[in-house]
Design a protein around this motif. Structure first.
Motif, short mmCIF file in Angstrom:
data_model
loop_
_atom_site.label_atom_id
_atom_site.label_comp_id
_atom_site.label_asym_id
_atom_site.label_seq_id
_atom_site.Cartn_x
_atom_site.Cartn_y
_atom_site.Cartn_z
N PRO A 88 -34.39 -13.38 34.89
CA PRO A 88 -33.19 -12.83 35.78
C PRO A 88 -32.52 -14.09 36.65
O PRO A 88 -31.47 -13.59 37.24
CB PRO A 88 -34.03 -12.04 36.78
N GLN A 89 -33.12 -15.20 36.17
CA GLN A 89 -32.09 -16.32 36.90
C GLN A 89 -30.85 -16.49 36.28
O GLN A 89 -30.01 -17.29 36.84
CB GLN A 89 -32.79 -17.58 36.58
N ILE A 90 -30.79 -15.76 35.03
CA ILE A 90 -29.11 -15.72 34.38
C ILE A 90 -28.31 -14.79 35.12
O ILE A 90 -28.50 -13.73 34.87
CB ILE A 90 -29.74 -15.47 33.01
N VAL A 91 -27.44 -15.35 35.59
CA VAL A 91 -26.36 -14.52 36.35
C VAL A 91 -25.05 -14.56 35.80
O VAL A 91 -24.40 -13.51 36.07
CB VAL A 91 -26.15 -15.13 37.73
N ILE A 105 -24.37 -11.05 24.05
CA ILE A 105 -24.60 -9.75 24.54
C ILE A 105 -25.72 -8.90 23.72
O ILE A 105 -26.59 -8.14 24.34
CB ILE A 105 -23.27 -8.90 24.42
N ALA A 106 -25.63 -9.22 22.43
CA ALA A 106 -26.94 -8.55 21.57
C ALA A 106 -28.22 -8.98 21.88
O ALA A 106 -29.06 -8.19 21.77
CB ALA A 106 -26.34 -8.94 20.07
N ALA A 107 -28.25 -10.50 22.27
CA ALA A 107 -29.40 -11.04 22.55
C ALA A 107 -29.99 -10.27 24.00
O ALA A 107 -31.20 -9.89 23.88
CB ALA A 107 -29.34 -12.33 23.01
N PHE A 108 -29.03 -10.19 24.99
CA PHE A 108 -29.70 -9.51 26.19
C PHE A 108 -29.86 -7.94 25.86
O PHE A 108 -31.29 -7.77 26.50
CB PHE A 108 -28.43 -9.33 27.20
N LYS A 109 -29.21 -7.26 25.19
CA LYS A 109 -29.36 -6.00 24.85
C LYS A 109 -30.71 -5.82 24.25
O LYS A 109 -31.72 -4.88 24.18
CB LYS A 109 -28.44 -5.46 24.12
N ALA A 150 -33.51 -7.63 24.46
CA ALA A 150 -34.42 -7.99 25.28
C ALA A 150 -34.81 -7.04 26.55
O ALA A 150 -35.34 -7.04 27.15
CB ALA A 150 -34.15 -9.30 25.83
N GLY A 151 -33.68 -5.53 26.20
CA GLY A 151 -33.76 -4.82 27.26
C GLY A 151 -33.09 -5.20 28.43
O GLY A 151 -33.60 -4.27 29.65
N VAL A 152 -32.38 -6.02 28.59
CA VAL A 152 -31.62 -6.41 29.89
C VAL A 152 -30.42 -5.49 30.10
O VAL A 152 -29.68 -5.35 29.31
CB VAL A 152 -31.18 -7.80 29.80
N ASN A 153 -30.54 -4.64 31.27
CA ASN A 153 -29.48 -3.90 31.69
C ASN A 153 -29.30 -3.78 33.13
O ASN A 153 -30.46 -3.52 34.00
CB ASN A 153 -29.73 -2.45 31.14
N PRO A 154 -28.14 -3.98 33.67
CA PRO A 154 -26.99 -4.45 32.82
C PRO A 154 -26.87 -5.82 32.49
O PRO A 154 -27.60 -6.73 32.99
CB PRO A 154 -25.78 -4.15 34.01
N VAL A 155 -26.04 -5.90 31.32
CA VAL A 155 -26.10 -7.41 30.72
C VAL A 155 -25.28 -8.18 31.99
O VAL A 155 -24.30 -7.81 32.27
CB VAL A 155 -25.32 -7.37 29.54
N PRO A 156 -25.59 -9.28 32.16
CA PRO A 156 -24.88 -10.47 33.23
C PRO A 156 -23.32 -10.40 32.70
O PRO A 156 -23.42 -10.45 31.34
CB PRO A 156 -25.57 -11.52 33.24
#
Length: 352
Positions: A220-223, A237-241, A243-249
């Motif tokens: 979560p340090q990635i803003v 964006i594919a990497a964040f998705k 990893a289950g990150v929602n919403p994508v920064p």
């Protein structure tokens, strides 16, 4: 947001008038080569070459146009360069795979009286006869400043974390200029750069793989992420998705590809750069015909000791995608508003 280079290229620039090129006598004839670097970005096949060929057809109907794409292989580009010389090319428009290796190609051509127009990517170590491009340093600075302004407007404190920087290919001098501009845009922003990566061959899977590691590392340090083009943005964006990150920064981009514009419509990508490749391709055709005609071709500026013409980029976000991209005909709703993007288009008033 404060608009940074958001005024779209006007009618005057679209005319692409270059002093000293227009000739009162009959158009010249000759062979011109158009050598592009890779197929990872769809722009070369869909926009650059069609734009160049169309303008050459208008300016020099009797000219022969040779087209090759090196598919990110510098050795293959050298073979293609030798081939077009053997086929009698008098002017070569070169978008180099490897900007350093291209110096020997420029030397070889010029020693035989062949003009070389560096296209999109410069050849820093050896002056070409001309350089035409969008302003790559301004592109990098624009997307970075746009992201910073968005983060501040969203109330994201610099103390919360920092940004990732996904740069372009290490062998591409234009990527180096974009990278320089990104650094300028982030400097003094209050957001530290957590990590950065030069993406080999601009390949989206390689960007995705690197970003996946950074998501694990920084979480979560990635803003936000400053990605240098839409392909690396898509990989990010594919990497964040994954990893289950929602919403994508918020993630930046560049090139206004259909995929990039769709990601903006969906809210997954924050911005891109609209730089209609046909504009630069048309300018390159005018310069090429000027060289064939033996006319002096002057640059508007000088970069790497090369007469240059640099067009201004335009930042695109959800705020202006309809007005600047769709309404002005650079993309159409039918192509953009497919499948899962239909709802986003409806919210933005794009299409019926």
């Amino acid at each position: 947001m404060t608009r940074v280079h958001t005024q779209l290229i006007g009618a005057a620039a679209l005319s692409l008038a270059l002093a000293g090129i227009t000739s009162a006598h009959a158009a010249p004839s000759g062979t011109v080569a158009f050598l592009m670097p890779d197929q990872a970005s769809t722009r070369y096949e869909q926009h650059d070459f069609p734009g160049f060929k169309a303008e050459m057809g208008k300016l020099c109907p009797d000219c022969k146009v040779l087209y090759q794409n090196a598919n990110a292989d510098a050795s293959q580009q050298q073979q293609q360069f030798n081939s077009v010389i053997a086929q009698g090319a008098k002017v070569i428009v070169l978008d180099p795979v490897d900007s350093t290796a291209a110096a020997s190609l420029v030397h070889m051509a010029q020693s035989q009286g062949i003009k070389v127009i560096a296209y999109d990517r410069p050849v820093p170590s050896t002056p070409a006869d001309y350089y035409v491009s969008f302003d790559n340093e301004a592109i990098g600075k624009s997307i970075a400043l746009s992201l910073v302004e968005h983060l501040k407007a969203s109330g994201v404190a610099g103390s919360k974390g920092g940004v990732l920087e996904v740069n372009g290919s290490p062998t591409d001098a234009a990527a180096g200029l974009i990278k320089k501009g990104i650094h300028e845009g982030l400097q003094g922003s209050g957001y530290k750069t957590l990590s950065e990566f030069d993406t080999p061959e601009w390949a989206p899977p390689k960007a995705q793989q690197w970003v996946s590691g950074q998501v694990t590392r920084f979480g979560p340090q990635i803003v936000g992420v400053v990605a240098a083009n839409d392909g690396t943005a898509g990989g990010t964006i594919a990497a964040f998705k994954a990893a289950g990150v929602n919403p994508v920064p918020p993630v930046t981009g560049n090139d206004a590809t259909t995929a990039g514009l769709q990601l903006i419509i969906a809210g997954d990508q924050y911005n891109t750069i609209l730089k209609p490749s046909e504009i630069v391709a048309g300018a390159a055709a005018k310069v090429a015909v000027g060289f064939l005609d033996g006319k002096p071709v002057k640059g508007e500026t000088t970069l790497f000791k090369t007469p240059s013409q640099l067009f201004k980029p335009a930042v695109i976000t959800q705020q202006n995608i309809k007005a600047e991209v769709v309404d002005k005909g650079f993309a159409n709703a039918k192509d953009l508003c497919t499948g899962r993007y239909a709802d986003g288009c409806k919210k933005l008033g794009i299409g019926g």
